[in-house]
Design an enzyme around this catalytic site. Sequence first.
Site, mmCIF file in Angstrom:
data_model
loop_
_atom_site.group_PDB
_atom_site.id
_atom_site.type_symbol
_atom_site.label_atom_id
_atom_site.label_comp_id
_atom_site.label_asym_id
_atom_site.label_seq_id
_atom_site.Cartn_x
_atom_site.Cartn_y
_atom_site.Cartn_z
ATOM 1 C CD1 TRP A 3 7.291 6.707 -3.006
ATOM 2 C CD2 TRP A 3 6.637 6.858 -5.484
ATOM 3 N NE1 TRP A 3 8.353 6.811 -3.999
ATOM 4 C CE2 TRP A 3 8.102 6.812 -5.320
ATOM 5 C CE3 TRP A 3 5.931 7.290 -6.548
ATOM 6 C CZ2 TRP A 3 8.719 6.999 -6.424
ATOM 7 C CZ3 TRP A 3 6.710 7.613 -7.608
ATOM 8 C CH2 TRP A 3 8.152 7.581 -7.755
ATOM 9 C CB SER B 125 -13.105 -8.158 -4.042
ATOM 10 O OG SER B 125 -12.944 -8.269 -2.855
ATOM 11 C CG LEU C 262 9.160 -16.811 -3.870
ATOM 12 C CD1 LEU C 262 8.992 -17.133 -2.038
ATOM 13 C CD2 LEU C 262 9.401 -15.691 -4.046
ATOM 14 C CG ASP D 226 -2.178 0.935 1.262
ATOM 15 O OD1 ASP D 226 -2.477 1.340 0.070
ATOM 16 O OD2 ASP D 226 -2.488 1.325 2.394
ATOM 17 C CG HIS E 245 -0.674 2.065 -9.122
ATOM 18 N ND1 HIS E 245 -0.868 1.728 -7.946
ATOM 19 C CD2 HIS E 245 -1.709 2.771 -9.686
ATOM 20 C CE1 HIS E 245 -1.839 2.125 -7.482
ATOM 21 N NE2 HIS E 245 -2.709 3.036 -8.584
HETATM 22 C C1 IPE Z 1 -5.585 -2.861 -0.454
HETATM 23 O O1 IPE Z 1 -5.313 -1.686 -0.436
HETATM 24 C C2 IPE Z 1 -5.590 -3.713 -1.340
HETATM 25 C C3 IPE Z 1 -4.123 -3.780 -2.095
HETATM 26 C C4 IPE Z 1 -3.100 -3.156 -1.765
HETATM 27 C C5 IPE Z 1 -4.114 -4.312 -3.395
HETATM 28 P P1 IPE Z 1 -6.185 -0.442 -0.331
HETATM 29 O O2 IPE Z 1 -5.257 0.828 -0.457
HETATM 30 O O3 IPE Z 1 -7.106 -0.646 -1.477
HETATM 31 O O4 IPE Z 1 -7.084 -0.523 0.781
HETATM 32 P P2 IPE Z 1 -8.047 0.489 1.680
HETATM 33 O O5 IPE Z 1 -9.075 0.351 0.947
HETATM 34 O O6 IPE Z 1 -7.390 1.735 1.916
HETATM 35 O O7 IPE Z 1 -8.056 -0.320 2.941
HETATM 36 C C1 IPE Z 2 -1.922 0.020 -3.295
HETATM 37 O O1 IPE Z 2 -1.540 1.636 -3.375
HETATM 38 C C2 IPE Z 2 -1.883 -0.433 -4.601
HETATM 39 C C3 IPE Z 2 -3.365 -0.703 -5.025
HETATM 40 C C4 IPE Z 2 -4.329 -0.996 -4.403
HETATM 41 C C5 IPE Z 2 -3.590 -1.291 -6.462
HETATM 42 P P1 IPE Z 2 -2.611 2.548 -3.369
HETATM 43 O O2 IPE Z 2 -2.965 2.875 -4.607
HETATM 44 O O3 IPE Z 2 -3.947 2.217 -2.459
HETATM 45 O O4 IPE Z 2 -1.883 3.620 -2.897
HETATM 46 P P2 IPE Z 2 -2.513 4.776 -1.667
HETATM 47 O O5 IPE Z 2 -3.159 4.162 -0.759
HETATM 48 O O6 IPE Z 2 -3.454 5.603 -2.425
HETATM 49 O O7 IPE Z 2 -1.429 5.708 -1.240
HETATM 50 MG MG MG Z 3 -4.324 2.280 -0.538
#
Ligand code: IPE
Ligand code: IPE
Ligand code: MG
Length: 241
Positions: free
Chosen positions: A19, A60, A125, A14, A31
């Site tokens: 970033w 999901s 792995l 996350d 990403h």
């Molecule tokens: C969880 O991250 C899912 C992934 C990292 C793929 P999110 O950023 O979507 O989670 P919430 O919604 O803030 O809890």
């Molecule tokens: C996690 O990073 C990656 C995915 C959920 C695909 P985020 O996109 O949730 O990053 P923040 O939480 O907005 O910084």
């Molecule tokens: Mg996030």
Amino acid sequence: MTDSTPRHIAIIMDGNGRWAKGRKLPRIAGHRMGVDSVRKIVRACGKNKVEVLTLFAFSSENWRRPKREVTLLMELFIRALQQEVKSLNKNNVRLRVIGDLAALPPKLQELIASSEEATKDNTGLTLVIASNYGGRWDITQATKQVAQKVLNGEFQPEDITEEIIQQHTCISDLPEPDLFIRTGGEKRISNYLLWQLAYTELFFTEKLWPDFDEADFSEALGSFAGRQRRFGKTGEQVENA
Ligand code: IPE
Ligand code: IPE
Ligand code: MG
């Protein structure tokens, strides 16, 4: 590998969006940088003889994001698979993808199938990517399979055990996660591996995923190594075992 090395690490990657935002870049740039972190951590797992690494790539719930971001994330996954399979093979990594894959773009579904097939005999792995995955979805799909078996007369409802449910959840053939890592500062599970995380050690770090490097990974391993896993027993019981 010693007892103090996790066999299975599950990560919520996350912080990509924040970033990018911090650099006045579009979210997708975060990403993209996140894929570099994946490469680094896969390598670090190999070095540390970790057996399984499970990464949350798309939940999901992530369909609720702007359509453009969802599309770009799917394209990024497609490109990463196209580019990385060779190096997965070179590094003896076996790829598996879990989640409700039928809802993914057909092209991605095909690539997932061919990439799993191309890496299935690797013995290093096991890299599990959770895509369109949700812990509640997992438990629901397991329940459906078990219900069908009851209908088929394979067993009675009263014969259903935790083991039977477990056997129908995703990655039930792999050891349960020993260590969970979430980057990006949030302290929540976000519908990740709900069943599988029952006794997993949790590690949260403020580091954003694109900044998460080998030193941070080592810090998580160090934290894990210092913990006593009691599984309901007393500390004395564990020490004397
Ligand atoms: C969880 O991250 C899912 C992934 C990292 C793929 P999110 O950023 O979507 O989670 P919430 O919604 O803030 O809890
Ligand atoms: C996690 O990073 C990656 C995915 C959920 C695909 P985020 O996109 O949730 O990053 P923040 O939480 O907005 O910084
Ligand atoms: Mg996030």
